[in-house]
Structures are given as structure tokens and as C-alpha cells.
Design an enzyme around this catalytic site. Structure first.
Site, short mmCIF file in Angstrom:
data_model
loop_
_atom_site.label_atom_id
_atom_site.label_comp_id
_atom_site.label_asym_id
_atom_site.label_seq_id
_atom_site.Cartn_x
_atom_site.Cartn_y
_atom_site.Cartn_z
N CYS A 116 5.17 12.77 -7.58
CA CYS A 116 4.82 14.03 -8.25
C CYS A 116 3.62 13.83 -9.18
CB CYS A 116 6.01 14.56 -9.03
SG CYS A 116 5.66 16.10 -9.92
N ASN A 127 -3.42 -13.06 15.94
CA ASN A 127 -4.37 -11.95 15.91
C ASN A 127 -5.13 -11.88 17.23
OD1 ASN A 127 -5.38 -9.72 14.57
ND2 ASN A 127 -6.99 -10.84 13.51
N HIS A 141 0.82 -1.22 0.00
CA HIS A 141 0.00 0.00 0.00
C HIS A 141 0.85 1.27 0.00
CE1 HIS A 141 -3.62 -2.38 1.81
NE2 HIS A 141 -3.52 -2.51 0.51
#
Length: 313
Positions: free
Chosen positions: A158, A267, A150
């Protein structure tokens, strides 16, 4: 979106629809010794990480209750359309996130992964981190073999020349200094676009944007291809601190499991993919992951993890 991603997902769903596949799924094990036995023999380990790892370092996730910056959810700001409408507001949001990250440090889960990678590399074994996080905490912990699917808070791109570069300036530009407060009563700074971060390439001076994947954008094809190669060749996969609901990353570990490769989930809670995996270790990643990856075998005695050369008292 990349074609082979859909092809892979189609193969996975076709497999899961086969008679007996769902019935064959057993509840994942939490047997650390069994995991360690597999881990000790693995040569090519993929570690998929998500927001849960960073949350343990105090990084805001902008999800669930309280997941707002001022009066906006991240999904309202992290889009090309939001940036086109109000680049000042979006840059305030990302400036705030960058400045917060400069005050955070890697936690024991990050450090355990980095130490594991370094140690195993000396044995001719490979560890690859595939992370959905944009905070670079894995890099700061010492991990080298990282795929940031990501992007990164500390890279810019730019809008004119497309040049992408690392940028660790604080503040990233003078006009953003002291801006970005998350309080809902804070007024937008309304910084003129010419004073927002600008490209420093010779003759360009175009407007910069954060080099992250926004909602509605496709992942970088090269990074996704590299991630798929890692997942196709790994002989052990760890899923650490991820909700398994954000695509395409949510499909990575289930695809590996379909190949018959052991997958271990670390988790705080079960996820939609938990029942697909061989192992599930419940609890904070910074607590459960270090003993799983430690050089010296650890075991649990009266709710405490001990090294093998320690004696219970």
C-alpha cells in the site's frame, strides 16, 4: 543502498587486483562426477537463480530483442516515477505479467531444486534459494527456503499505510479484467486511479503497487542481510540461469568464490563471472541441473544422461 554491500564489493575487487589472482584463474570444469563428489559432501548449499530459469517455463523476460510490452521496455515501466506518472499503465503491465504467470508451470530445473532441498533437509543439510525472479515458480515447485530479493508479482504494498500482502486474485481488480494486452497497437486503458487495486486494511483504501523492487529502488535490507549470511556460510554455491550483470546479485557468487568455496554455473552461455568459478555446465538449466542434483548418480553415455542402474544399449 546498503553500506556493507559496497564494502563487500570493495573487498572483492581488492582481492582480484592482487598480483597473480587473475593469472591463477583456470577455465571452469564441466566434470559432472567432480561436481557430484563435492555436492555429496556439502552441508550448506546456496542456489542463486535468475531469469534464465523462468525463461525455460515460457516466462517473458522483457530483455533483448523483442523485450517490449507494447512500445515500452520494462525499464521504462518498472520505476517509481513511471507509477507516479501513470499508475494505470504500470498496473496494466503487471496485470498482464500476473495473468501470464498463472498459465506457466515450474520446469525440471525448479523441480530439481525443490526435490533436492526436501531430500537434503532430511539429512540435516540445508539448501537456500536466492532468486532474482518475481514469478514464484520456485515456491510453486515446492521450495520452502527462498529469498526473493526482487519481491513477487503476487504481493502488493500500500502506498499509504505500507501494508504488504500476498494477492493471487485474477484479475487483481475488476477494472483490469481483459486489460494489459502487449500488442504495440493496444491503447492504454486509462483506468481512473480510484478503480485501480486498493488497500483492504480497515480505514485505509490507499492505492496498491506491486511489491517488487523497481529500477532506482534499494533492495529490502532484511532480505539482503539474510542472503549475505547464507553466502557467508555456504560450502557450495550454484548459479543457475543468471546473466551475472544485474547488481547486487551479480556479486554474490564471485564473493563466494573469493572465499575458496566451489561455485558451479549452469547457464546457456558464458557470463562475465564464468572464469571465476570452479564449474560451468553449458545448456538449458532444465537439462543440466536435474542430473547434477539427482539422488541417484547420473552419467553421460552417447549424449544421453543415464541413471547409474541403467545399462547402455
Amino acid at each position: 543502498m546498503i553500506v556493507h554491500q559496497f564494502t563487500s564489493r570493495a573487498r572483492l575487487f581488492a582481492h582480484l587486483r592482487k598480483p597473480g589472482v587473475r593469472q591463477a584463474m583456470a577455465r571452469p570444469s564441466s566434470d559432472l562426477a567432480a561436481f557430484r563428489e563435492i555436492f555429496s559432501k556439502s552441508k550448506n548449499i546456496a542456489i542463486i537463480t535468475g531469469a534464465g530459469v523462468s525463461a525455460e517455463s515460457g516466462v517473458p523476460t522483457f530483455r533483448g530483442a523483442g523485450g517490449y510490452w507494447r512500445k515500452w521496455e520494462a525499464q521504462e515501466l518498472a520505476t517509481p516515477e513511471a507509477f507516479a506518472r501513470n499508475p494505470s499503465r504500470v498496473w496494466e503491465f503487471y496485470h498482464y505479467r500476473r495473468e501470464v504467470m498463472l498459465t506457466k508451470n515450474p520446469n525440471p530445473a525448479h523441480l530439481a531444486i525443490a526435490e533436492c532441498e526436501e531430500r537434503l533437509s532430511k539429512q540435516g543439510r540445508k539448501v537456500t534459494v536466492i532468486t532474482q525472479n518475481i514469478d514464484e515458480l520456485h515456491r510453486r515447485a515446492g521450495s520452502k527456503n527462498i529469498l526473493e530479493i526482487h519481491g513477487s508479482l503476487f504481493k502488493t504494498r500500500c502506498m499509504t499505510c505500507s501494508h504488504e500482502a500476498a494477492n493471487y486474485k485474477s484479475p487483481i481488480c475488476a477494472a483490469l479484467e481483459g486489460k494489459g494486452a502487449p500488442d504495440p497497437n493496444t491503447q492504454d486503458a486509462e483506468i481512473p486511479v480510484q478503480h485501480l487495486p486498493r488497500c483492504e486494511q480497515t480505514g485505509c483504501h490507499g492505492l496498491l503497487r506491486p511489491a517488487v523492487v523497481w529500477f532506482g529502488e534499494t533492495l529490502d535490507a532484511d532480505i539482503l542481510t539474510r542472503a549475505e549470511k547464507v553466502l557467508d556460510s555456504c560450502d557450495l554455491c550454484l548459479v543457475v540461469g543468471t546473466s551475472s550483470v544485474v547488481y547486487p546479485a551479480a556479486m554474490f557468487a564471485p564473493q563466494v568464490a573469493v572465499r575458496g568455496v566451489p561455485v558451479a554455473e549452469f547457464n546457456m552461455e558464458n557470463t562475465p563471472a564464468t572464469m571465476r568459478f570452479k564449474f560451468h555446465f553449458h545448456g538449458p538449466c532444465g537439462t543440466t541441473l536435474p542430473p547434477a542434483l539427482a539422488h541417484i548418480y547420473c552419467y553421460k553415455y552417447q549424449e544421453k544422461w543415464l541413471l547409474c542402474d541403467e545399462q547402455p544399449v
